[in-house]
Scaffold this active site. Sequence first.
Site, PDB file in Angstrom:
ATOM      1  NE  ARG A 174     -31.026 -86.077  61.779  1.00  0.00           N
ATOM      2  CZ  ARG A 174     -32.076 -86.419  61.026  1.00  0.00           C
ATOM      3  NH1 ARG A 174     -33.291 -86.231  61.470  1.00  0.00           N
ATOM      4  NH2 ARG A 174     -31.906 -86.950  59.841  1.00  0.00           N
ATOM      5  N   PRO A 186     -23.882 -95.266  64.585  1.00  0.00           N
ATOM      6  CG  PRO A 186     -23.348 -97.083  63.286  1.00  0.00           C
ATOM      7  CD  PRO A 186     -24.458 -96.167  63.606  1.00  0.00           C
ATOM      8  CD  GLU A 187     -22.468 -89.313  66.257  1.00  0.00           C
ATOM      9  OE1 GLU A 187     -21.649 -88.387  66.278  1.00  0.00           O
ATOM     10  OE2 GLU A 187     -23.509 -89.314  66.942  1.00  0.00           O
ATOM     11  CE  LYS A 199     -21.343 -89.501  60.766  1.00  0.00           C
ATOM     12  NZ  LYS A 199     -22.671 -88.883  60.667  1.00  0.00           N
ATOM     13  NE  ARG A 237     -34.074 -97.976  63.889  1.00  0.00           N
ATOM     14  CZ  ARG A 237     -33.967 -97.119  64.885  1.00  0.00           C
ATOM     15  NH1 ARG A 237     -34.138 -95.849  64.675  1.00  0.00           N
ATOM     16  NH2 ARG A 237     -33.680 -97.537  66.091  1.00  0.00           N
ATOM     17  NE  ARG A 272     -20.262 -73.100  55.224  1.00  0.00           N
ATOM     18  CZ  ARG A 272     -20.424 -73.642  54.014  1.00  0.00           C
ATOM     19  NH1 ARG A 272     -21.606 -73.788  53.510  1.00  0.00           N
ATOM     20  NH2 ARG A 272     -19.359 -74.052  53.340  1.00  0.00           N
TER      21      ARG A 272
END
Length: 281
Positions: free
Chosen positions: A270, A2-3, A61, A114, A161
């Site tokens: 990722r 879920p985002e 979230k 999970r 950055r």
Amino acid sequence: MPELPEVETVVVELRSQCLERRLSAAQLQRQDILKRPQGSTDEFAKFFVDHSFKSIERAGKYIIFTLDNNDRLLAHLGMTGKFVVSTNGAEQPDHLCSQYVFADGGRLDHVDVRRFGRLELYRSGKPIDRLDRLGIDPLSDVFNSDSLKTLVYSRNGRSRRQRAVHTLLLDQSLVSGVGNIYASEALFRAGIRPSRAGGKLKPADLERLCEGLCGVMQDALKYGGTTVNDFRRVDDKPGSFKDMLCVYGRTDESCRACGTKIKKIRLGGRSVYFCPKCQPR
DNA sequence: AGCGGAACCTGTCGGC
DNA sequence: TGCCGACAGGTTCCGC
């Protein structure tokens, strides 16, 4: 997983089904899902019993359930968490983490295979510090290319950055609600290579990224979110945005725009997907 | 402070 | 057929 669009979908549905219904019982099946345990299982029940949910809101979230006495339940779904509205006679689902029984015979099941999700209980008036540390919400009206400059400059504003823009998008203290799927999709829409250093983004890039992020979030919301493996809506139906994905999970498939094969790389631990031709740099 | 990597967790899938 | 390692990823923690 879920985002923002998935959590927003869940919150809207929870709101339509769970508000103003008196709770007659609550149980915590998985102790480890409750962060900073507030005492015994009995106390978890006591927190809810004879109260009702007054409001249900989203922040990044996170889901914030506020009770009629202004105590709050903060929930994060992690990767596989879901809330399912059911009836009290229904069978107990697998991987049940917590459960809320309404006096009218209904039930709210909180399931998480999970167990990456977390719950926290906050008494009335106690501030939820972690929400103050969230970055800008892509669906809020203060989100624009100017606020996206948080991706480019360090906190002291004196240096730029070096991290990959994809990794920066996942940092919840910069932009809140973005996860791995929509980071890849937004960068595709903006035509920006995910590995590009945030500090090297030009104003025109930020403009396109802003549009890409807003656009993909709004589109996904229209489709009830994306179900890749686990996400389910409150009625346990999957979201349908998966068919609309342009790059995420489409390794070696051809780009919908130009036909080039989609590439998969690793960034910040990722899997990240992009079209080498549509996202040249 | 910025950044990278490991850990948490379990179901699924590919390779041998 | 069955076993085993890799993988999925949001967040936190740790070390440089």
